[in-house]
Design an enzyme around this catalytic site. Sequence first.
Site, mmCIF file in Angstrom:
data_model
loop_
_atom_site.group_PDB
_atom_site.id
_atom_site.type_symbol
_atom_site.label_atom_id
_atom_site.label_comp_id
_atom_site.label_asym_id
_atom_site.label_seq_id
_atom_site.Cartn_x
_atom_site.Cartn_y
_atom_site.Cartn_z
ATOM 1 C CG HIS A 17 -1.881 -1.037 1.395
ATOM 2 N ND1 HIS A 17 -1.953 -1.855 2.495
ATOM 3 C CD2 HIS A 17 -2.872 -1.453 0.575
ATOM 4 C CE1 HIS A 17 -2.947 -2.712 2.358
ATOM 5 N NE2 HIS A 17 -3.514 -2.498 1.203
ATOM 6 C CE LYS A 41 -13.847 -7.364 3.114
ATOM 7 N NZ LYS A 41 -12.663 -6.807 2.471
ATOM 8 N NE ARG A 90 -2.836 -7.409 -4.001
ATOM 9 C CZ ARG A 90 -3.638 -7.382 -2.961
ATOM 10 N NH1 ARG A 90 -3.141 -7.547 -1.762
ATOM 11 N NH2 ARG A 90 -4.925 -7.227 -3.096
ATOM 12 C CB SER A 128 -3.923 -6.533 4.875
ATOM 13 O OG SER A 128 -3.673 -5.295 4.299
HETATM 14 P P1 ADP Z 1 -5.740 -6.076 0.877
HETATM 15 O O1 ADP Z 1 -6.500 -6.300 2.150
HETATM 16 O O2 ADP Z 1 -5.971 -7.115 -0.173
HETATM 17 O O3 ADP Z 1 -4.282 -5.785 1.071
HETATM 18 P P2 ADP Z 1 -6.986 -3.408 0.489
HETATM 19 O O4 ADP Z 1 -8.467 -3.325 0.334
HETATM 20 O O5 ADP Z 1 -6.451 -2.843 1.737
HETATM 21 O O6 ADP Z 1 -6.437 -4.848 0.179
HETATM 22 O O7 ADP Z 1 -6.257 -2.708 -0.753
HETATM 23 C C1 ADP Z 1 -6.575 -1.484 -1.306
HETATM 24 C C2 ADP Z 1 -6.011 -1.422 -2.697
HETATM 25 O O8 ADP Z 1 -4.601 -1.608 -2.650
HETATM 26 C C3 ADP Z 1 -6.536 -2.474 -3.667
HETATM 27 O O9 ADP Z 1 -6.635 -1.878 -4.949
HETATM 28 C C4 ADP Z 1 -5.476 -3.543 -3.662
HETATM 29 O O10 ADP Z 1 -5.449 -4.253 -4.879
HETATM 30 C C5 ADP Z 1 -4.229 -2.674 -3.509
HETATM 31 N N1 ADP Z 1 -3.100 -3.390 -2.939
HETATM 32 C C6 ADP Z 1 -3.022 -4.020 -1.755
HETATM 33 N N2 ADP Z 1 -1.807 -4.582 -1.578
HETATM 34 C C7 ADP Z 1 -1.088 -4.275 -2.692
HETATM 35 C C8 ADP Z 1 0.239 -4.572 -3.147
HETATM 36 N N3 ADP Z 1 1.061 -5.320 -2.421
HETATM 37 N N4 ADP Z 1 0.613 -4.110 -4.357
HETATM 38 C C9 ADP Z 1 -0.242 -3.375 -5.119
HETATM 39 N N5 ADP Z 1 -1.494 -3.069 -4.752
HETATM 40 C C10 ADP Z 1 -1.916 -3.501 -3.560
#
Ligand code: ADP
Length: 165
Positions: A17, A41, A90, A128
Amino acid sequence: MKTAIYPGSFDPVTYGHLDVIQRASKIFDELTVSVLNNKTKSPLFSVEERVNILKEVTKDIPNVKIASYEGLLVDYAKQSGASVIIRGLRAITDFEYELQLAQTNHKLSPTVDTIFLTTGLEYAYLSSHTVKEVAAFGGDISQFVPDYVAGKIFEKYKMLKERTE
Ligand code: ADP
């Protein structure tokens, strides 16, 4: 002024992030990272905790603001005066879901566009969810999240464990 919103669960924020936040903050004048309050959630951290963690780890990036929202993302984007939504990509697996989301949002509000950013390859596998799984078993998460975030995760698991004992 060009403003963008980066919405997500951020439960908790990872280096993946943060990479997206850093890249987006260089493209836009102002970036609002916004924590989705999704009542369906059961997150590890409350919205307030996630907001505070994000504030701490982004405090050195001056054009980044942290907020939270509930309801329709496009409505929130319009209210905030943002015409761009940032999402991170990702692996291929993210693509189908993200494409559906972006197309739906564009249908709901044609003035709002989604821009996808990829992270460095070293974070392309990072979520996460995985970080929490590793931490729950006491594993080393120092490569995945800043020390401050790791401290908060272990503190939270310790508190949850004590509560069930
Ligand atoms: P997660 O719980 O899957 O990490 P979030 O809802 O917090 O996801 O993620 C918010 C946004 O950030 C989404 O568009 C997700 O695809 C993106 N994201 C999360 N982790 C990464 C990463 N390692 N690389 C690129 N984008 C990411």
